[in-house]
Design a protein around this motif. Structure first.
Motif, PDB file in Angstrom:
ATOM      1  N   PHE A 143      17.571  39.632  -3.741  1.00  0.00           N
ATOM      2  CA  PHE A 143      16.400  41.082  -4.096  1.00  0.00           C
ATOM      3  C   PHE A 143      15.042  40.147  -4.559  1.00  0.00           C
ATOM      4  CE2 PHE A 143      14.479  44.889  -5.596  1.00  0.00           C
ATOM      5  CZ  PHE A 143      14.077  45.149  -4.330  1.00  0.00           C
ATOM      6  N   PHE A 144      15.435  39.096  -5.634  1.00  0.00           N
ATOM      7  CA  PHE A 144      14.087  39.444  -6.174  1.00  0.00           C
ATOM      8  C   PHE A 144      13.169  37.770  -6.118  1.00  0.00           C
ATOM      9  CE2 PHE A 144      15.002  42.083 -10.090  1.00  0.00           C
ATOM     10  CZ  PHE A 144      14.117  42.957  -9.748  1.00  0.00           C
ATOM     11  N   GLN A 145      14.128  37.224  -5.062  1.00  0.00           N
ATOM     12  CA  GLN A 145      13.622  36.177  -4.212  1.00  0.00           C
ATOM     13  C   GLN A 145      13.192  35.943  -3.398  1.00  0.00           C
ATOM     14  OE1 GLN A 145      16.877  33.703  -3.708  1.00  0.00           O
ATOM     15  NE2 GLN A 145      18.138  33.775  -5.866  1.00  0.00           N
ATOM     16  N   GLY A 146      12.758  37.107  -3.201  1.00  0.00           N
ATOM     17  CA  GLY A 146      12.225  37.816  -1.247  1.00  0.00           C
ATOM     18  C   GLY A 146      10.516  37.804  -1.682  1.00  0.00           C
ATOM     19  N   GLU A 147       9.869  37.334  -0.428  1.00  0.00           N
ATOM     20  CA  GLU A 147       8.843  37.318  -0.604  1.00  0.00           C
ATOM     21  C   GLU A 147       8.292  38.615  -0.868  1.00  0.00           C
ATOM     22  OE1 GLU A 147       6.590  34.609   0.355  1.00  0.00           O
ATOM     23  OE2 GLU A 147       9.113  32.561   0.733  1.00  0.00           O
ATOM     24  N   THR A 148       6.568  38.627  -1.461  1.00  0.00           N
ATOM     25  CA  THR A 148       6.478  40.126  -1.919  1.00  0.00           C
ATOM     26  C   THR A 148       4.333  39.740  -1.165  1.00  0.00           C
ATOM     27  OG1 THR A 148       5.199  38.662  -3.568  1.00  0.00           O
ATOM     28  CG2 THR A 148       7.489  39.571  -4.170  1.00  0.00           C
ATOM     29  N   PRO A 149       4.029  39.736  -0.435  1.00  0.00           N
ATOM     30  CA  PRO A 149       3.082  40.308   0.756  1.00  0.00           C
ATOM     31  C   PRO A 149       2.262  41.460  -0.271  1.00  0.00           C
ATOM     32  CG  PRO A 149       4.574  41.041   2.186  1.00  0.00           C
ATOM     33  CD  PRO A 149       5.368  40.637   1.051  1.00  0.00           C
ATOM     34  N   LEU A 150       1.043  41.379   0.337  1.00  0.00           N
ATOM     35  CA  LEU A 150      -0.302  41.607   0.103  1.00  0.00           C
ATOM     36  C   LEU A 150      -0.091  43.191   0.484  1.00  0.00           C
ATOM     37  CD1 LEU A 150      -2.415  42.059  -2.421  1.00  0.00           C
ATOM     38  CD2 LEU A 150      -4.468  41.736  -0.196  1.00  0.00           C
ATOM     39  N   ALA A 151       0.107  44.291  -0.664  1.00  0.00           N
ATOM     40  CA  ALA A 151       0.561  45.701   0.585  1.00  0.00           C
ATOM     41  C   ALA A 151      -0.791  45.888   1.378  1.00  0.00           C
ATOM     42  CB  ALA A 151       1.014  46.340  -0.621  1.00  0.00           C
ATOM     43  N   LEU A 152      -0.659  46.718   1.809  1.00  0.00           N
ATOM     44  CA  LEU A 152      -1.351  47.396   2.761  1.00  0.00           C
ATOM     45  C   LEU A 152      -1.122  48.514   3.472  1.00  0.00           C
ATOM     46  CD1 LEU A 152      -1.873  43.586   5.764  1.00  0.00           C
ATOM     47  CD2 LEU A 152      -3.009  44.241   4.075  1.00  0.00           C
ATOM     48  N   PHE A 153      -2.346  49.209   3.734  1.00  0.00           N
ATOM     49  CA  PHE A 153      -2.070  50.259   4.064  1.00  0.00           C
ATOM     50  C   PHE A 153      -2.308  50.317   5.539  1.00  0.00           C
ATOM     51  CE2 PHE A 153      -4.378  51.635   0.097  1.00  0.00           C
ATOM     52  CZ  PHE A 153      -3.967  52.893   0.105  1.00  0.00           C
ATOM     53  N   PRO A 154      -1.283  51.311   6.597  1.00  0.00           N
ATOM     54  CA  PRO A 154      -1.338  51.383   7.856  1.00  0.00           C
ATOM     55  C   PRO A 154      -2.618  50.903   8.977  1.00  0.00           C
ATOM     56  CG  PRO A 154      -0.032  53.612   7.160  1.00  0.00           C
ATOM     57  CD  PRO A 154      -0.898  52.608   5.755  1.00  0.00           C
ATOM     58  N   TYR A 155      -3.439  51.698   7.981  1.00  0.00           N
ATOM     59  CA  TYR A 155      -4.830  51.059   9.025  1.00  0.00           C
ATOM     60  C   TYR A 155      -5.332  49.406   8.806  1.00  0.00           C
ATOM     61  CZ  TYR A 155      -6.909  52.844   4.478  1.00  0.00           C
ATOM     62  OH  TYR A 155      -7.263  52.691   3.126  1.00  0.00           O
ATOM     63  N   GLU A 193      -3.460  47.668   8.270  1.00  0.00           N
ATOM     64  CA  GLU A 193      -2.333  46.311   9.142  1.00  0.00           C
ATOM     65  C   GLU A 193      -2.733  46.279  10.840  1.00  0.00           C
ATOM     66  OE1 GLU A 193       0.661  47.645   8.872  1.00  0.00           O
ATOM     67  OE2 GLU A 193       1.664  46.996   7.142  1.00  0.00           O
ATOM     68  N   GLU A 194      -3.096  47.331  11.328  1.00  0.00           N
ATOM     69  CA  GLU A 194      -3.542  47.934  12.575  1.00  0.00           C
ATOM     70  C   GLU A 194      -4.974  46.916  12.743  1.00  0.00           C
ATOM     71  OE1 GLU A 194      -3.884  52.234  13.043  1.00  0.00           O
ATOM     72  OE2 GLU A 194      -2.544  52.424  12.792  1.00  0.00           O
ATOM     73  N   ALA A 195      -5.996  46.851  11.952  1.00  0.00           N
ATOM     74  CA  ALA A 195      -7.700  46.232  11.959  1.00  0.00           C
ATOM     75  C   ALA A 195      -6.881  44.686  12.213  1.00  0.00           C
ATOM     76  CB  ALA A 195      -8.218  46.763  10.990  1.00  0.00           C
ATOM     77  N   GLY A 196      -6.524  44.426  10.851  1.00  0.00           N
ATOM     78  CA  GLY A 196      -6.069  42.803  11.203  1.00  0.00           C
ATOM     79  C   GLY A 196      -4.979  42.877  12.243  1.00  0.00           C
ATOM     80  N   ALA A 197      -4.554  43.059  13.393  1.00  0.00           N
ATOM     81  CA  ALA A 197      -3.939  42.953  14.431  1.00  0.00           C
ATOM     82  C   ALA A 197      -4.687  42.786  15.325  1.00  0.00           C
ATOM     83  CB  ALA A 197      -2.826  43.846  14.379  1.00  0.00           C
ATOM     84  N   ALA A 198      -5.983  44.051  15.782  1.00  0.00           N
ATOM     85  CA  ALA A 198      -6.624  43.669  16.196  1.00  0.00           C
ATOM     86  C   ALA A 198      -8.013  42.698  16.265  1.00  0.00           C
ATOM     87  CB  ALA A 198      -7.117  45.036  15.900  1.00  0.00           C
ATOM     88  N   ALA A 199      -7.701  42.392  14.832  1.00  0.00           N
ATOM     89  CA  ALA A 199      -8.546  40.997  14.786  1.00  0.00           C
ATOM     90  C   ALA A 199      -8.015  39.658  15.050  1.00  0.00           C
ATOM     91  CB  ALA A 199      -8.495  40.688  13.219  1.00  0.00           C
TER      92      ALA A 199
END
Length: 209
Positions: free
Chosen positions: A189-201, A203-209
């Motif tokens: 479990f603690f070997q997993g990646e830890t991406p920056l937490a994002l709100f859904p909006y 994530e949507e803005a990043g996908a649209a960029a």
């Protein structure tokens, strides 16, 4: 022929704070968390805080009425432990598909620490990592999505990273040990990646960029 497993992120320079929020001592969530913690490198500091053992009153929101409020000794020790850790692990059973009352009260105190005059709480929390561990009665772990969302959004607000939530099935004492898949996931479990937490909006803005 055997294939080498790619090493996970280096946690050797981290310090972990495990916040226990169950009303039951040595509960299933704690068992699962300790199984995961046992896999951390030997030199990584671990601090375990049981919220049931702390004399901590319910949080009173005085942001606009009581700017001069002084934190009690227990609250201040808990705040210091929180900001000094690089990684915070919320260990809470799934109660009514969300966090336990003890855990929620702890997170409510974060609101107060954010608003103390001259506070650097948000700055010190930014860049750290929030994790979760929960045991639930269901075999279907997707019912814990409310708890996962709460922790992810809390991390996103503070610009923290989010390591996800380790889930396991266990209602009766010790039952989580029989969840072989959960105990197996705990090992990495603690070997997993830890991406920056994002709100859904976000994530949507990043996908649209």
């Amino acid at each position: 022929m055997t294939l080498d497993t790619a090493p996970g992120p280096d946690r050797s320079n981290c310090s972990f704070l495990f916040v226990l929020g169950s009303s039951r001592a040595d509960g299933n969530s704690e068992i699962l968390a300790r199984a995961a913690a046992a896999q951390l490198p030997a030199g990584v500091p671990q601090r375990w805080v049981d919220l049931n053992e702390l004399v901590l009153p319910d949080f009173q929101d005085g942001r606009h009425e009581d700017a001069g409020r002084r934190a009690g000794e227990t609250e201040e020790l808990l705040r210091q432990a929180t900001v000094e850790a690089t990684d915070i692990v919320i260990v809470s059973p799934l109660y009514w598909y969300s966090l336990s009352a003890q855990t929620k009260r702890y997170l409510d105190y974060w609101s107060g620490w954010l608003n103390v005059p001259g506070s650097d709480f948000k700055e010190r929390m930014a860049g750290g990592t929030l994790w979760g561990v929960t045991a639930l009665a269901h075999e279907e772990h997707e019912v814990a999505e409310g708890l996962v969302t709460s922790l992810n959004h809390s991390a996103a607000y503070l610009r923290m990273r989010f390591g996800g939530v380790l889930t396991g099935t266990g209602s009766r004492p010790g039952r989580v040990r029989a969840d072989e898949q959960a105990m197996l996931r705990a090992k990495t479990f603690f070997q997993g990646e830890t991406p920056l937490a994002l709100f859904p909006y976000e994530e949507e803005a990043g996908a649209a960029a």
